[in-house]
Design a protein around this motif. Structure first.
Motif, PDB file in Angstrom:
ATOM      1  N   LEU A 299       0.821  -1.211   0.000  1.00 49.60           N
ATOM      2  CA  LEU A 299       0.000   0.000   0.000  1.00 49.60           C
ATOM      3  C   LEU A 299       0.856   1.263   0.000  1.00 49.60           C
ATOM      4  CD1 LEU A 299      -2.813  -1.065   2.496  1.00 49.60           C
ATOM      5  CD2 LEU A 299      -2.947  -0.953   0.005  1.00 49.60           C
ATOM      6  N   ALA A 300       2.024   1.182   0.610  1.00 50.96           N
ATOM      7  CA  ALA A 300       2.906   2.353   0.673  1.00 50.96           C
ATOM      8  C   ALA A 300       3.498   2.710  -0.682  1.00 50.96           C
ATOM      9  CB  ALA A 300       4.032   2.099   1.671  1.00 50.96           C
ATOM     10  N   THR A 301       3.528   1.759  -1.612  1.00 48.63           N
ATOM     11  CA  THR A 301       4.118   2.041  -2.926  1.00 48.63           C
ATOM     12  C   THR A 301       3.213   2.916  -3.787  1.00 48.63           C
ATOM     13  OG1 THR A 301       3.199   0.038  -3.913  1.00 48.63           O
ATOM     14  CG2 THR A 301       5.400  -0.129  -2.945  1.00 48.63           C
ATOM     15  N   GLY A 302       1.919   2.895  -3.521  1.00 51.13           N
ATOM     16  CA  GLY A 302       0.989   3.700  -4.297  1.00 51.13           C
ATOM     17  C   GLY A 302       0.755   3.122  -5.678  1.00 51.13           C
ATOM     18  N   GLY A 303       0.034   3.838  -6.486  1.00 48.72           N
ATOM     19  CA  GLY A 303      -0.204   3.430  -7.859  1.00 48.72           C
ATOM     20  C   GLY A 303      -1.305   2.394  -8.008  1.00 48.72           C
ATOM     21  N   ALA A 304      -1.309   1.785  -9.185  1.00 45.30           N
ATOM     22  CA  ALA A 304      -2.358   0.828  -9.533  1.00 45.30           C
ATOM     23  C   ALA A 304      -2.289  -0.427  -8.664  1.00 45.30           C
ATOM     24  CB  ALA A 304      -2.242   0.458 -11.011  1.00 45.30           C
ATOM     25  N   ARG A 305      -1.073  -0.874  -8.352  1.00 51.11           N
ATOM     26  CA  ARG A 305      -0.940  -2.072  -7.511  1.00 51.11           C
ATOM     27  C   ARG A 305      -1.513  -1.825  -6.122  1.00 51.11           C
ATOM     28  NH1 ARG A 305       4.767  -4.779  -7.503  1.00 51.11           N
ATOM     29  NH2 ARG A 305       3.553  -6.484  -6.641  1.00 51.11           N
TER      30      ARG A 305
ATOM     31  N   ALA B  44      -5.346  -1.896  -6.404  1.00 48.18           N
ATOM     32  CA  ALA B  44      -5.812  -3.275  -6.576  1.00 48.18           C
ATOM     33  C   ALA B  44      -5.721  -4.044  -5.264  1.00 48.18           C
ATOM     34  CB  ALA B  44      -5.002  -3.972  -7.662  1.00 48.18           C
ATOM     35  N   GLU B  45      -4.640  -3.835  -4.523  1.00 46.91           N
ATOM     36  CA  GLU B  45      -4.461  -4.545  -3.245  1.00 46.91           C
ATOM     37  C   GLU B  45      -5.489  -4.092  -2.217  1.00 46.91           C
ATOM     38  OE1 GLU B  45      -3.197  -7.380  -0.818  1.00 46.91           O
ATOM     39  OE2 GLU B  45      -2.438  -7.088  -2.840  1.00 46.91           O
ATOM     40  N   ALA B  46      -5.761  -2.797  -2.164  1.00 47.86           N
ATOM     41  CA  ALA B  46      -6.744  -2.282  -1.208  1.00 47.86           C
ATOM     42  C   ALA B  46      -8.129  -2.856  -1.502  1.00 47.86           C
ATOM     43  CB  ALA B  46      -6.772  -0.758  -1.261  1.00 47.86           C
ATOM     44  N   SER B  47      -8.491  -2.901  -2.764  1.00 41.73           N
ATOM     45  CA  SER B  47      -9.784  -3.468  -3.146  1.00 41.73           C
ATOM     46  C   SER B  47      -9.832  -4.961  -2.857  1.00 41.73           C
ATOM     47  CB  SER B  47     -10.015  -3.210  -4.637  1.00 41.73           C
ATOM     48  OG  SER B  47     -11.204  -3.819  -5.045  1.00 41.73           O
ATOM     49  N   ARG B  48      -8.763  -5.653  -3.193  1.00 38.44           N
ATOM     50  CA  ARG B  48      -8.700  -7.100  -2.970  1.00 38.44           C
ATOM     51  C   ARG B  48      -8.769  -7.431  -1.481  1.00 38.44           C
ATOM     52  NH1 ARG B  48      -4.615 -11.095  -6.004  1.00 38.44           N
ATOM     53  NH2 ARG B  48      -5.500 -13.012  -5.203  1.00 38.44           N
ATOM     54  N   MET B  49      -8.106  -6.612  -0.673  1.00 37.10           N
ATOM     55  CA  MET B  49      -8.063  -6.840   0.769  1.00 37.10           C
ATOM     56  C   MET B  49      -9.474  -6.838   1.363  1.00 37.10           C
ATOM     57  SD  MET B  49      -5.835  -4.627   3.516  1.00 37.10           S
ATOM     58  CE  MET B  49      -6.523  -3.086   2.982  1.00 37.10           C
ATOM     59  N   VAL B  50     -10.266  -5.875   0.987  1.00 35.43           N
ATOM     60  CA  VAL B  50     -11.622  -5.761   1.527  1.00 35.43           C
ATOM     61  C   VAL B  50     -12.492  -6.913   1.019  1.00 35.43           C
ATOM     62  CG1 VAL B  50     -13.707  -4.345   1.529  1.00 35.43           C
ATOM     63  CG2 VAL B  50     -11.474  -3.271   1.804  1.00 35.43           C
ATOM     64  N   THR B  51     -12.407  -7.189  -0.272  1.00 36.46           N
ATOM     65  CA  THR B  51     -13.205  -8.261  -0.864  1.00 36.46           C
ATOM     66  C   THR B  51     -12.864  -9.610  -0.234  1.00 36.46           C
ATOM     67  OG1 THR B  51     -13.244  -7.042  -2.943  1.00 36.46           O
ATOM     68  CG2 THR B  51     -13.812  -9.364  -3.047  1.00 36.46           C
ATOM     69  N   GLU B  52     -11.570  -9.877  -0.053  1.00 35.48           N
ATOM     70  CA  GLU B  52     -11.145 -11.160   0.520  1.00 35.48           C
ATOM     71  C   GLU B  52     -11.602 -11.322   1.970  1.00 35.48           C
ATOM     72  OE1 GLU B  52      -6.917 -11.367   0.066  1.00 35.48           O
ATOM     73  OE2 GLU B  52      -7.075 -12.331  -1.888  1.00 35.48           O
TER      74      GLU B  52
END
Length: 94
Positions: free
Chosen positions: A30-36, A39-47
């Motif tokens: 999350l600290a890297t920012g950008g598209a990854r 995607a990780e923030a969205s995936r985290m909540v969904t998972e």
């Protein structure tokens, strides 16, 4: 004397320690920012929602089939542990 609840508690502690490493890896992503990061923030909540629903369904099915509370808790923990391990493997890759 063997206490199965103690054994389950120790497994939960182990899973909790592993979850902490997943949290650290996610924070780095999350600290890297950008598209990854997005995607990780969205995936985290969904998972999390999916894992909670699956664990609840497994525990309920176990309870409804006459399983003991220990069996239901063990099955629910197994579901969550599987998700934590998969995330750790995925986030550890470069």
């Amino acid at each position: 004397m063997y206490n199965p609840w103690l054994a389950l508690s120790l497994k939960a502690v182990q899973m909790g320690v592993e979850a902490q490493s997943v949290i650290a890896l996610r924070m780095l992503r999350l600290a890297t920012g950008g598209a990854r990061m997005e995607a990780e923030a969205s995936r985290m909540v969904t998972e999390k929602v999916a894992a909670a629903a699956e664990a609840q369904a497994v525990a309920a099915a176990s309870a409804l089939s006459g399983g003991s509370p220990l069996v239901a808790a063990s099955k629910a923990l197994r579901v969550v542990k599987k998700r934590v391990r998969a995330n750790k493997r995925r986030l550890s890759r470069h």
